[in-house]
Design a protein around this motif. Structure first.
Motif, PDB file in Angstrom:
ATOM      1  N   GLU A  71      -4.496  -7.404   8.329  1.00  7.83           N
ATOM      2  CA  GLU A  71      -5.374  -6.304   7.926  1.00  7.83           C
ATOM      3  C   GLU A  71      -4.696  -5.414   6.886  1.00  7.83           C
ATOM      4  O   GLU A  71      -5.346  -4.914   5.962  1.00  7.83           O
ATOM      5  N   GLN A  72      -3.376  -5.235   7.027  1.00 14.71           N
ATOM      6  CA  GLN A  72      -2.667  -4.380   6.063  1.00 14.71           C
ATOM      7  C   GLN A  72      -2.615  -5.009   4.684  1.00 14.71           C
ATOM      8  O   GLN A  72      -2.576  -4.306   3.665  1.00 14.71           O
ATOM      9  N   MET A  73      -2.624  -6.348   4.634  1.00  9.01           N
ATOM     10  CA  MET A  73      -2.601  -7.014   3.341  1.00  9.01           C
ATOM     11  C   MET A  73      -3.871  -6.712   2.552  1.00  9.01           C
ATOM     12  O   MET A  73      -3.858  -6.683   1.320  1.00  9.01           O
ATOM     13  N   ALA A  74      -4.985  -6.475   3.256  1.00  7.98           N
ATOM     14  CA  ALA A  74      -6.253  -6.206   2.584  1.00  7.98           C
ATOM     15  C   ALA A  74      -6.540  -4.715   2.428  1.00  7.98           C
ATOM     16  O   ALA A  74      -7.536  -4.337   1.813  1.00  7.98           O
ATOM     17  N   ALA A  75      -5.654  -3.867   2.956  1.00  6.85           N
ATOM     18  CA  ALA A  75      -5.890  -2.421   2.955  1.00  6.85           C
ATOM     19  C   ALA A  75      -5.398  -1.790   1.660  1.00  6.85           C
ATOM     20  O   ALA A  75      -4.657  -2.404   0.877  1.00  6.85           O
ATOM     21  N   ASP A  76      -5.793  -0.534   1.447  1.00  4.63           N
ATOM     22  CA  ASP A  76      -5.261   0.205   0.306  1.00  4.63           C
ATOM     23  C   ASP A  76      -3.935   0.850   0.687  1.00  4.63           C
ATOM     24  O   ASP A  76      -3.517   0.827   1.850  1.00  4.63           O
ATOM     25  N   GLY A  77      -3.240   1.415  -0.288  1.00  7.30           N
ATOM     26  CA  GLY A  77      -1.913   1.964  -0.067  1.00  7.30           C
ATOM     27  C   GLY A  77      -1.884   3.065   0.964  1.00  7.30           C
ATOM     28  O   GLY A  77      -0.964   3.158   1.786  1.00  7.30           O
ATOM     29  N   GLU A  78      -2.897   3.910   0.944  1.00  3.34           N
ATOM     30  CA  GLU A  78      -2.941   5.027   1.894  1.00  3.34           C
ATOM     31  C   GLU A  78      -3.065   4.520   3.330  1.00  3.34           C
ATOM     32  O   GLU A  78      -2.395   5.025   4.239  1.00  3.34           O
ATOM     33  N   THR A  79      -3.893   3.509   3.528  1.00  2.00           N
ATOM     34  CA  THR A  79      -4.056   2.938   4.868  1.00  2.00           C
ATOM     35  C   THR A  79      -2.788   2.245   5.315  1.00  2.00           C
ATOM     36  O   THR A  79      -2.370   2.363   6.472  1.00  2.00           O
ATOM     37  N   ARG A  80      -2.168   1.522   4.406  1.00  2.08           N
ATOM     38  CA  ARG A  80      -0.907   0.855   4.743  1.00  2.08           C
ATOM     39  C   ARG A  80       0.149   1.858   5.175  1.00  2.08           C
ATOM     40  O   ARG A  80       0.866   1.649   6.162  1.00  2.08           O
ATOM     41  N   ALA A  81       0.253   2.952   4.456  1.00  3.07           N
ATOM     42  CA  ALA A  81       1.238   3.978   4.811  1.00  3.07           C
ATOM     43  C   ALA A  81       0.925   4.586   6.172  1.00  3.07           C
ATOM     44  O   ALA A  81       1.822   4.805   6.990  1.00  3.07           O
TER      45      ALA A  81
END
Length: 259
Positions: A71-81
């Motif tokens: 899921e993190q691979m498809a997320a934006d930077g803010e979500t990943r952080a």
């Protein structure tokens, strides 16, 4: 359905069980949140004397949930952080818990599972337990757990296993400082009890203040180090290698860097 279970005995010894046994207690977002909330409650409970951190099923904790990572691979930077901070804050809460925390390690302890062992005050392992920082096989890095692993193992010891994804056994985990002792699996509960028992003769407030002092005087990770680890993980999630490694895992094929 809860992903943790709390067992409490009359002495104030609490076992915090990870109950995602069918997934080898891999750390999903939900499990991370439940561990964090439980450790905060236990830390504030005056009746709790000792916390034992344990896993149901065949493994203590097999690391990060691969679905969560995908899921993190498809997320934006803010979500990943935000997701990286989710894990970092849970590890920090366990590390700073005012109660002594003893890890009961069996089966597999990979990636975040090793990180969980390293934020316990001490951990006891079954002799058959397997450990490893397996992230680099997937094109990822053991970033968020890194500050706590380095605080426990020291740089020289960590560099033996931190980057190679090599699986190592309980005896080596003792030498590296990840666990305090390794015992036959049938003796694991008795060994944990042996570590619990001395705390029950100590003043709880003194134990909490002594732990806080050890963290302040020792190598407890700073906020800047935790922030750097989160940033490093976010950068790695954005890399081509991470995308290829995660895809190869789910496609059940070898990543191109595997010899």
């Amino acid at each position: 359905m809860s992903l943790v279970r709390i067992d409490r005995d009359a002495r104030g010894v609490v076992t915090l069980w990870l109950t995602r046994a069918e997934k080898h207690n891999a750390l999903s977002a939900e499990l991370i949140d439940e561990i964090h909330a439980a450790i905060e409650r236990l830390g504030a409970d005056e009746a709790v004397r000792v916390v034992v951190l344990a896993g149901e099923g065949k493994s203590f904790c097999a690391g990060g949930d691969l679905g969560w990572m995908q899921e993190q691979m498809a997320a934006d930077g803010e979500t990943r952080a935000a997701e990286a901070w989710r894990l970092a804050e849970m590890l920090g809460a366990v590390n700073a818990c005012p109660k002594p925390v003893i890890g009961r390690i069996h089966g597999n302890a990979f990636g975040g599972g090793v990180g969980m062992a390293c934020v316990c005050d001490l951990a006891v392992a079954a002799e058959g337990a397997k450990f490893g920082f397996t992230e680099t096989r997937l094109g990822l890095i053991p970033a968020t757990i890194g500050p706590y692993v380095l605080a426990r193992m020291g740089e020289a010891m960590a560099r033996r296993v931190f980057m190679s994804a090599r699986i190592f056994g309980a005896a080596e985990a003792v030498r590296l400082g990840v666990v305090a002792e390794a015992v036959p699996e049938e003796a694991l509960d008795a060994a944990v009890e042996r570590q619990v028992r001395p705390y029950l003769d100590c003043a709880p407030g003194a134990v909490a203040e002594a732990k806080a002092l050890a963290l302040r005087l020792g190598a407890a990770p700073s906020e800047a180090e935790v922030e750097a680890s989160v940033a490093a993980l976010v950068r790695r999630w954005e890399s081509a290698e991470a995308g290829e490694g995660i895809a190869a895992f789910f496609d059940k094929r070898r990543a191109p860097w595997m010899g």
